[in-house]
Scaffold this active site. Structure first.
Site, PDB file in Angstrom:
ATOM      1  CG  ASP A 113      30.878  38.103  40.615  1.00 44.19           C
ATOM      2  OD1 ASP A 113      29.796  37.504  40.543  1.00 44.19           O
ATOM      3  OD2 ASP A 113      31.969  37.562  40.359  1.00 44.19           O
ATOM      4  CG  HIS A 169      24.007  38.645  34.600  1.00 43.21           C
ATOM      5  ND1 HIS A 169      24.084  37.761  33.549  1.00 43.21           N
ATOM      6  CD2 HIS A 169      25.286  38.985  34.901  1.00 43.21           C
ATOM      7  CE1 HIS A 169      25.361  37.571  33.232  1.00 43.21           C
ATOM      8  NE2 HIS A 169      26.099  38.313  34.039  1.00 43.21           N
ATOM      9  CB  SER A 256      31.043  50.080  38.031  1.00 47.33           C
ATOM     10  OG  SER A 256      32.160  50.176  37.168  1.00 47.33           O
TER      11      SER A 256
END
Length: 295
Positions: A113, A169, A256
């Site tokens: 995301d 991921h 981040s």
């Protein structure tokens, strides 16, 4: 005010920035900039705050944060009352249904995301950080041989803000090498900081690895830490085959950045994302969302 592009509604939205006044003070005021350079950018500050976010003392922040930023906890595996600390909530796992992944082998998907920027046909020595500021891939990973493989390729930069899902991921089937770690500072990765600190990504703590994917060649994965991100957790097993969408790791508290580099001629990112990047806008993206196609 930070505007981001919502590709579903084809409109621009104002980003809700956690700690906006604090960020402006740190990077725009003379006193704040001095204190940032002397203390806030250093490991000790983020480490101490990280201990607090890991402790039960921080649990009281969870409900306040969820309410202020309208976080949908129905998507989380854990229920709201089950979080034991702020970090336990921050790097929460989501249900499989929350983030459907396009499993088509030709589909290029987002690793997480966040707010996405894409730069094609990159110059290794002048990769765009923000308008007017660039950095070098060779300096970013401290490995000229690996960096040279990505000349003319594609840079996929995903900025995670504190309100986002903070696990990242793999975007394809394949195997990933061991992670190389580079120590550094802990500047914020919010655009407010990116506009003020030259080569910010090359100054911050970062980790990188090579993912040998089945459909997109060797992908360079880079995770960049930031203020209050005392820890980047790599949860994958090196050199073990993974499926598309498998978790690679997660960030503890703070905004981040995840950066992917693809070699030239491997994939084509959707034009709406590339166009918005050229205009100076990030595109709002969710993990597993299709962002391009294999060439």
């Amino acid at each position: 005010m930070i505007k981001i592009y919502n590709r579903k509604t084809k409109t621009y939205e104002e980003e809700q920035v956690a700690g906006l006044n604090y960020l402006k003070w740190c990077y725009e005021s003379p006193i704040g900039k001095s204190i940032t350079e002397l203390f806030i950018k250093r490991k000790l500050f983020s480490k101490v705050y990280g201990y607090y976010c890991d402790s039960p003392l921080s649990k009281g922040k969870v409900n306040e944060f969820i309410e202020e930023f309208n976080i949908d906890t129905n998507l989380s595996i854990k229920k709201q009352a089950e979080f034991t600390s702020f970090n336990d909530f921050f790097y929460r796992k989501l249900t499989d249904e929350a983030r459907p992944i396009d499993m088509d082998k030709n589909a290029l998907v987002s690793p997480g995301d966040g707010r996405l920027s894409v730069f094609e046909n990159i110059d290794l020595n002048n990769i765009v950080q923000v308008k007017g500021l660039t950095y070098s891939l060779k300096e970013l990973i401290s490995d000229d041989k690996v960096a040279n493989e990505y000349e003319g390729g594609t840079c996929i930069l995903l900025r995670l803000c504190p309100t986002d899902y903070h696990r990242f991921h793999f975007i394809d089937y394949g195997t990933c090498s061991e992670t190389k770690k580079i120590d550094g500072k802990y500047y914020s990765v919010n655009p407010i900081a990116l506009e003020k600190v030259p080569k910010l990504f090359c100054q911050n703590k970062r980790e990188w690895s090579l993912f040998k994917s089945e459909n997109f060649g060797d992908i360079l994965h880079i995770e960049v830490g930031a203020t209050c991100v005392g820890t980047i957790i790599q949860s994958y097993t090196p050199n073990k085959k993974v499926e598309k969408g498998a978790e690679k790791g997660y960030f503890k508290f703070g905004g981040s950045t995840t950066i992917l580099f693809l070699k030239k001629g491997v994939a084509k990112v959707h034009q709406d994302i590339v166009h918005q990047t050229s205009l100076g806008y990030e595109t709002k993206i969710t993990m597993g969302e299709t962002i391009g196609v294999k060439l």
